[in-house]
Each structure stands twice: as structure tokens, then as C-alpha cells.
Design a protein around this motif. Structure first.
Motif, PDB file in Angstrom:
ATOM      1  N   GLU A 149       0.985   4.052   0.867  1.00 52.53           N
ATOM      2  CA  GLU A 149       1.121   5.082   2.122  1.00 52.53           C
ATOM      3  C   GLU A 149       1.924   4.493   3.420  1.00 52.53           C
ATOM      4  O   GLU A 149       2.276   4.987   4.242  1.00 52.53           O
ATOM      5  N   GLU A 194      -8.693  -4.299   6.244  1.00 47.98           N
ATOM      6  CA  GLU A 194      -8.910  -3.056   7.365  1.00 47.98           C
ATOM      7  C   GLU A 194      -9.077  -1.727   6.758  1.00 47.98           C
ATOM      8  O   GLU A 194      -9.885  -0.818   7.262  1.00 47.98           O
ATOM      9  N   ARG A 195      -8.224  -1.540   5.737  1.00 51.81           N
ATOM     10  CA  ARG A 195      -8.098  -0.288   5.280  1.00 51.81           C
ATOM     11  C   ARG A 195      -9.115   0.267   4.525  1.00 51.81           C
ATOM     12  O   ARG A 195      -9.720   1.436   4.549  1.00 51.81           O
ATOM     13  N   PRO A 203     -10.213   5.469   3.112  1.00 52.74           N
ATOM     14  CA  PRO A 203      -9.682   4.810   3.736  1.00 52.74           C
ATOM     15  C   PRO A 203      -9.431   4.588   5.165  1.00 52.74           C
ATOM     16  O   PRO A 203      -9.517   5.880   5.597  1.00 52.74           O
ATOM     17  N   GLN A 204      -9.070   3.587   6.015  1.00 55.31           N
ATOM     18  CA  GLN A 204      -8.670   3.705   7.264  1.00 55.31           C
ATOM     19  C   GLN A 204      -7.226   3.729   7.354  1.00 55.31           C
ATOM     20  O   GLN A 204      -6.467   3.545   6.403  1.00 55.31           O
ATOM     21  N   ASN A 205      -6.597   4.133   8.388  1.00 58.77           N
ATOM     22  CA  ASN A 205      -5.183   4.400   8.655  1.00 58.77           C
ATOM     23  C   ASN A 205      -4.691   2.955   9.220  1.00 58.77           C
ATOM     24  O   ASN A 205      -4.359   2.761  10.089  1.00 58.77           O
ATOM     25  N   SER A 206      -4.325   2.054   7.859  1.00 60.76           N
ATOM     26  CA  SER A 206      -4.047   0.809   8.364  1.00 60.76           C
ATOM     27  C   SER A 206      -3.244   0.143   7.044  1.00 60.76           C
ATOM     28  O   SER A 206      -3.260   0.581   5.897  1.00 60.76           O
ATOM     29  N   SER A 207      -2.345  -0.548   6.943  1.00 57.79           N
ATOM     30  CA  SER A 207      -1.536  -1.260   6.184  1.00 57.79           C
ATOM     31  C   SER A 207      -2.075  -2.645   5.577  1.00 57.79           C
ATOM     32  O   SER A 207      -1.454  -2.926   4.725  1.00 57.79           O
ATOM     33  N   ILE A 248       0.981  -1.241   0.063  1.00 56.93           N
ATOM     34  CA  ILE A 248       0.016  -0.109   0.023  1.00 56.93           C
ATOM     35  C   ILE A 248       0.921   1.082  -0.244  1.00 56.93           C
ATOM     36  O   ILE A 248       1.733   1.368   0.860  1.00 56.93           O
TER      37      ILE A 248
END
Length: 732
Positions: A481, A628-629, A620-624, A479
Motif C-alpha cells: 500500500e 507501526e502498521r 493494519p494502521q495507516n503507516s509505511s 509494503i
């Protein structure tokens, strides 16, 4: 059936390769060897672009074959398969339990029982496409209007009318126009018979009966063709068949062999495309004709029976050791897979050998259509193929039928008796021949416990579900980010292992998937740089920026055939952005296995199980971790609105909802992206998206869902059950 004229336009693919793009859903128009005009190419080649200079039109459009006295497509068994496509009906059922309650009847037959699994866009590139070239560009629309006077043209118009009958959209005027020449003009039949095309003749006469029987008065003059049967009733003696038998009496007996007549008698019990059981009988008749030959040993008909009755077919160990390529004077022939099955007919055990190939030209050009999928050269459908099985004590020869569901490959079916194969000793290699093409030294291997080629494979197979990838490029991506996060391919593999997938087959064009394969021995079969291992040309195509995934359709065919006898089910998830998603009501880990258990009860009959695809993205959620993102999805599965992309008159049909297909590899013979073609005699099962679907995470590398018809705004936490396991594994 309305068909538009063909248009080509060329796009520069690489310094040494020229891509010819065939517009989706269109038949050929005239082409030349002139250079293509850049302006015309930019607007999509409207009006019919010429072939680029250097591309051999005779390869990509084999008009010259018409001038070969030894060749005519109607002489070949493949033609029967070509024409059988529109009536190659398969069974159809739906999953009744949409809630996942696991109670009551799980499958329910559809109201019609059978349907036409032929997609108007994606199936146009197959054998019928090549066959239509023999008409020198005359459109099927013209044929249906009765403007085509040759019997070859009449055949196609009749097939179009028959398909319309099967789909319940028959136009009586068009139907009469298409059927009348066959019902009234016995001289056409006589010409066909004298040339030795009895099987096609009988099949066309029966198709004409189906059409004219649906249109009042269509064959009222047929009585004149057969005065001996004037007293027969129309209901018990079909009008077209009456003319057919009248002409048969004028032909010497060697030209009208008993096996063909017996097949005709089998059909004369009275069948109609409006009845599911009769439609199945008509389809079976076509397949028997496809394998019949004057010197039949009995196994040709057995092969058709084996295809049409999957429960009577047993997969054996014989298969391709590894994908094989051969360079001919004008083409590259790539053998992608070989499989075999055994069955019995008339107290004779017979083996049906199937070979899937992709054949591309050596002129530096390649043709793509419908989603940038490469086409095999049309000539490959139209030649007469033979297969020689070579052992340590002898060899055996089999004639083959050639056909294609989507035009990206060609499938040969060759029937031979088990006794002949056993007389060869230990079978080691196979040679394929067609015209001037010869591919020898094709190494064959065995599978199963003994590795014996003729041993029946265990049932159930050793693998429950095999997931195949497409041809990946830069498979180590993360991802954006989270550059230090877990690679997306690793997350994809770990998730599906936790879900219950027990085998993966991975392909890439650059070796980039190698780091994720390490430590997964026994669970992952890996083909690094796969296109380049087939040929330099295919390798170059796979590395061009606009065609990196073009060869995934060949990987699909390769994975399908190599999985026969080794895996109960096969599914292609093209990349790490597609996740299988069972209904939460079926539990978490192991849910997929419980759903497959329900399908296993009918596996020997099932061909394709289409799964809807639902797009995920949005804020998006703050997840790698991918699952979950992105926890927002579109409100419903993908739906095709444009008419050219629709595949069935029924709006809710899976052919109008591009997704993913779960396949029983032994009952599917054609694959292409979102679609698959089951063998006639199998049953397709539509799976409701509420029970099992595919989550497609489209916003990983940019906002795509916001540009769709349906935006990703609906909350969905259906796959979050896996987070504790993944976070523990990645120490998050």
C-alpha cells in the motif's frame, strides 16, 4: 518408537530438475525407478510412490553398499554417532526471571537436568535415516516387536528402547524384547567382535544394561554366560556387561584392545539413564567410542572430551576461505564451512577440525523433506572420510567421523595433534576423501589479529551478536500500500542496529539485497546470488517458485560455521518479517545487550537458547513502517498440535513451539529452520517469551493471521519505542 513406512511423490520443479519430496517423519519403504503416477503424486504419495525416472535410486537409497565387502556402517565411527543420537542428552535450564525484573537467580536447572533434543519430525532425516536404509526398509516398529533377527536390526530396536527409557515412557514388554538378544545371546556378540566392531559391541552391551535393568527379570539367564562371575551381584556387575566380558575372553587380545576395555571399566561404576549425571556419563562414553581407533594417537579421545566439555575447548583461527564446490562423477560436493578448536588430553595438545558439507546428486533430482529442506545424499553419512591438511613443508592425515543432526548437511569431525599440524609449516589447503570422492584444493584461511591458522581466537569474540538472513528473493519489497515507502529490508536492518545487533550476514538468490548493503560496510557481510555461486543446480533450485527459500537451511549452516570464534551469539531471522523483541521492562535501545549480558555469564556452557515466535497482523494502521502498521498479535506463541510436528513429551517444551534459536556457534553443530542441535555436554536454555521473543509479521502481503488457530486481536505496542528514530531517519 512408532515409525511409518516411507512414501515419495514427485513434483516438477523446473524443466531440467525433478524434485523428490520425502514425507515428513517417515522412514524408507521399497522404491523403484518407474515413473511416478500423477494421481498418486497429487494425493501425497500415500502407499509409497516409486522414484521418478532418471533419478538414481542407488544415490538416494544406497542399498548397493551392503554388497561391498569393504563396507559396513557398523564399522564406521559415524555409526556410533548415529546410534548416540537418541541418548545424546544435553543439559537443560530455564530462565527463572519471566518478568524482566533482573533480580535474583536468572537461570534455574530443570527437574531432570537433561533431555533429548531430538525432534521426531525434523531429526528423522539425518544419519539414522540413512543408516536405517541398510535394513532394506524394515520398520523400527517391527524391530521393537522382536521380529528382526539380525544383530543390525537388534541394534536399532535397542536404541529405540533406550530413547524410550530416557524419555520416561518405557514399555516393559517392548524393552525386554529389545534388550533380551543382547543379554542372552553371546553368539551375537562373538560375531560382532570377530568382525572388529569392538566399540559398537561395548556400547550396545551397555545400552542393553540400561534397558534390562529397568525391566525386572530381563537378564536372569545371563549368569550362564559367565560362570566365573556367578558370585557377583547384579547391582555391581551389570547383566549385559557380564555377557560382554565373557565373550571378550574368547577373543584374541588384538581384537579387544585395552582402550576399549578401559572405557568399559569407566562405565561399570554404575550408571542409569534415570539419573542426569549417569546419563551424561553414558553420552560421554559414546562420543569417546566415536573417535576411538585401533591406531589411536590419543587425539581421538581428546576430541570427544573437547566436545563434551565446551569450557575446555578453544576456537582457533583455521577456517574456510570461501564456500567451495567440487563436481564428482555422481555428485556435487559443497563445502559450506570449516572450523577448528584446540584442547589438551593426557599432556597432548590436539586439534578438532569440523567440516560441514551439502552433497547433492548429479542426476537432475533433489530430495526435500519437512518444510522443503533439501537432503544431502545419504551415502555421505555412511562412507569413511579422511582429511589431509597440506602445508608448505608437509602434510598431515586425519580420519573423520561423519554425522548429521537433520539430514540437510553432513558434519565431519577430524582429530589430529597440534604437533603434526605444526610440522606441516604454513597450512594452506585441505583435501577430503571418501570412497571414490576426492575434494582437493580446499583453501584454508586464518582469522583474528594475526590471521595465523593455529592461533587461539580472542574471547570474547569481536562480534556480540550476528543476525543471519535466509536466502532472500526480491529483497527490495515494500509494503504494497506504500510503494514509495522505505524498503522492508532497510527497516529491518535499521531496527536491529538500533536494538544493538552489531553484525549481519545476508544471503539472496538474485542480487536484490545489494542496494540495502551499500553504506553498511563493517556491519554487513553480503553473499549475493549465493546458491548460484555454489553450483548451477542449486541456483536453479533457488529460483523456482515453490523452492525459493529451500536453500536457506544451507545458508544457516554456512553462517553458523563462519561465525565460530568471530561472534558470541548467532541467530537466523529468515526474512524482513521477523523482528527480535525484548521485554519493555528491559528498556528500549540496548535492551538486547542487557539480556545477552546475562547469558554471557554462562556462554561457554550454553548451546541453544530457543525463542518463541508470536504472530502479528490483523487490522493494519495507516503507516509505511512495519512495526507501526501492525500492532495486533496472537494471544500466545505458536504451538504445534499435530503429533507428527511435536518434538518432546513435555507440552511446554520449545520443541513443540516452533520459533527461532539463538545459538552459541561453538556449541551447536546442527541447524534447521526453527530448531538447532547442541553438542552433548552443552546446555540449552529456554527463554520465556515474556522476556525475549520474535515478532513475526505475517500479514504484510495478505491476510494470514485470520486463518490461524489464534487470530491477531491482542494489542501490543512493545516495539513502538523505535518510531521516533526511524521516522527521523526516513524524514517521515
Amino acid at each position: 518408537m512408532h515409525v511409518l513406512p516411507l512414501a515419495f511423490f514427485a513434483i516438477s520443479a523446473a524443466a531440467d530438475l525433478r524434485r523428490v519430496r520425502l514425507r515428513s517423519g517417515e522412514y524408507p519403504a521399497a522404491i523403484s525407478s518407474q515413473d511416478v503416477d500423477e494421481t498418486l503424486a497429487r494425493v501425497g504419495g500415500l502407499g509409497g510412490s516409486p522414484m521418478p525416472a532418471g533419478c538414481h535410486a542407488w544415490l538416494h537409497r544406497p542399498d548397493d553398499l551392503q554388497n561391498d565387502s569393504a563396507f559396513h556402517p557398523m564399522k564406521l565411527a559415524s555409526t556410533v554417532l548415529i546410534l548416540a543420537g537418541p541418548v545424546g542428552l544435553v543439559g537443560f535450564e530455564q530462565v527463572l526471571d519471566r518478568t524482566g525484573s533482573r533480580s535474583g537467580e536468572w537461570l534455574v536447572p530443570s527437574a531432570n537436568g537433561r533431555y533429548v533434543p531430538d525432534h521426531r519430525r525434523y531429526s528423522r532425516g539425518g544419519s539414522l535415516w540413512a543408516f536405517n536404509w541398510q535394513l532394506r526398509g524394515e520398520s523400527t516398529e517391527e524391530l521393537a516387536d522382536g521380529e528382526q533377527t539380525t544383530w543390525l536390526g537388534r541394534a536399532l530396536s535397542l536404541v529405540a528402547a533406550t530413547r524410550a527409557t530416557a524419555e520416561g515412557r518405557l514399555n516393559p514388554v517392548t524393552a525386554l524384547s529389545a534388550a533380551a538378544p543382547w543379554c542372552l545371546d553371546s553368539s551375537s556378540w562373538l560375531e560382532i567382535l570377530l568382525r572388529g566392531w569392538q566399540g559398537v559391541f561395548i556400547a550396545l552391551s551397555l545400552l542393553a544394561e540400561q534397558v534390562c535393568h529397568s525391566s525386572a527379570g530381563g537378564c536372569e539367564h545371563a549368569w550362564e554366560s559367565d560362570p566365573e562371575d556367578r558370585g557377583s551381584s547384579h547391582a555391581t556387575f551389570p547383566c549385559a556387561a557380564r555377557s560382554a566380558l565373557a565373550v571378550l575372553r574368547q577373543v584374541p587380545s588384538p581384537e579387544a584392545p585395552a582402550p576399549v576395555l578401559s572405557l568399559l571399566a569407566e562405565l561399570l561404576r554404575g550408571c542409569s539413564l534415570s539419573e542426569a549425571s549417569d546419563a551424561a556419563s553414558l553420552s560421554a562414553f559414546w562420543w569417546k567410542l566415536a573417535f576411538w581407533r585401533p591406531t589411536s594417537s590419543g587425539c581421538e579421545e581428546a576430541a570427544a572430551t573437547m566436545l563434551l566439555a565446551p569450557i575446555r575447548r578453544r576456537t582457533i583461527g583455521l577456517r574456510l576461505c570461501r564456500a567451495t564446490s567440487s563436481v564428482q562423477h555422481d555428485v556435487e560436493i559443497h563445502i559450506l564451512g570449516v572450523s577448528a578448536s584446540v584442547g589438551e588430553a593426557k599432556d597432548k595438545e590436539c586439534v578438532l577440525i569440523e567440516v560441514v558439507m551439502h552433497i547433492t546428486s548429479k542426476d537432475g533430482c533433489y530430495v526435500t523433506q519437512a518444510g522443503s529442506n533439501p537432503r544431502t545424499v545419504p551415502k555421505s553419512f555412511l562412507l569413511a572420510w579422511t582429511a589431509a591438511l597440506e602445508g608448505d613443508t608437509g602434510s598431515a592425515l586425519a580420519e573423520c567421523s561423519a554425522a548429521s543432526a537433520f539430514g540437510t548437511d553432513v558434519v565431519l569431525r577430524c582429530a589430529i595433534s597440534s604437533q603434526e599440524l605444526q610440522s606441516c609449516g604454513e597450512i594452506q589447503t585441505m583435501q577430503l576423501s571418501a570412497g571414490a570422492w576426492r575434494v582437493g584444493g580446499i583453501r584454508l584461511c586464518g582469522a583474528g589479529k594475526t590471521l595465523a591458522l593455529l592461533d587461539v581466537m580472542p574471547d570474547p569474540p569481536p562480534h556480540r551478536l550476528t543476525v543471519c538472513s535466509g536466502v532472500m528473493f526480491n529483497a527490495g519489497q515494500r509494503i504494497p500500500e506504500f510503494p514509495g515507502g522505505s524498503p522492508l529490508l532497510r527497516q529491518w536492518l535499521d531496527f536491529h542496529e538500533e536494538l544493538g545487533v552489531d553484525h549481519f550476514v545476508l544471503y539472496d538468490s538474485d542480487g536484490s539485497a545489494a542496494p540495502e548493503v551499500e553504506g553498511r560496510q563493517g556491519k554487513v557481510t553480503y553473499f549475493p546470488e549465493w546458491p548460484s555461486r555454489l553450483s548451477a543446480k542449486l541456483g536453479e533450485i533457488s529460483l523456482t517458485s515453490h523452492c525459493r527459500h529451500c536453500l536457506s537451511v544451507l545458508a544457516e549452516a554456512h553462517c553458523l560455521f563462519r561465525s565460530r570464534g568471530l561472534s558470541s551469539w548467532v541467530i537466523t531471522l529468515h526474512s524482513f518479517d521477523a523482528y527480535l523483541a525484548p521485554a519493555p521492562s528491559w528498556g528500549a535501545s540496548g535492551a538486547l545487550g542487557r539480556i545477552l549480558h546475562q547469558l554471557d555469564k554462562n556462554r561457554h556452557q550454553i548451546g541453544t537458547v530457543p525463542l518463541a515466535m508470536v504472530e502479528f497482523g490483523g487490522t493494519p494502521q495507516n503507516s509505511s513502517l512495519l512495526v507501526e502498521r501492525f500492532q495486533l498479535r496472537a494471544p500466545q506463541p505458536m504451538l504445534v498440535l499435530a503429533q507428527i510436528g511435536r518434538g518432546n513429551p513435555r507440552d511446554e517444551s520449545w520443541l513443540n513451539h516452533p520459533g527461532v534459536t539463538l545459538r552459541n556457534p561453538e556449541n551447536v553443530w546442527g541447524v534447521l529452520d526453527h530448531y538447532a542441535r547442541s553438542v552433548p555436554g552443552a546446555t540449552d536454555v529456554e527463554m520465556p517469551h515474556e522476556l525475549l521473543r520474535v515478532n513475526h509479521y505475517v500479514d504484510i502481503f495478505g491476510q494470514r493471521c485470520s486463518s490461524r488457530f489464534w487470530h491477531c486481536t491482542f494489542p501490543d505496542a512493545g516495539l513502538l519505542w523505535v518510531l521516533p528514530t526511524l521516522k527521523a531517519r526516513y524524514q517521515l
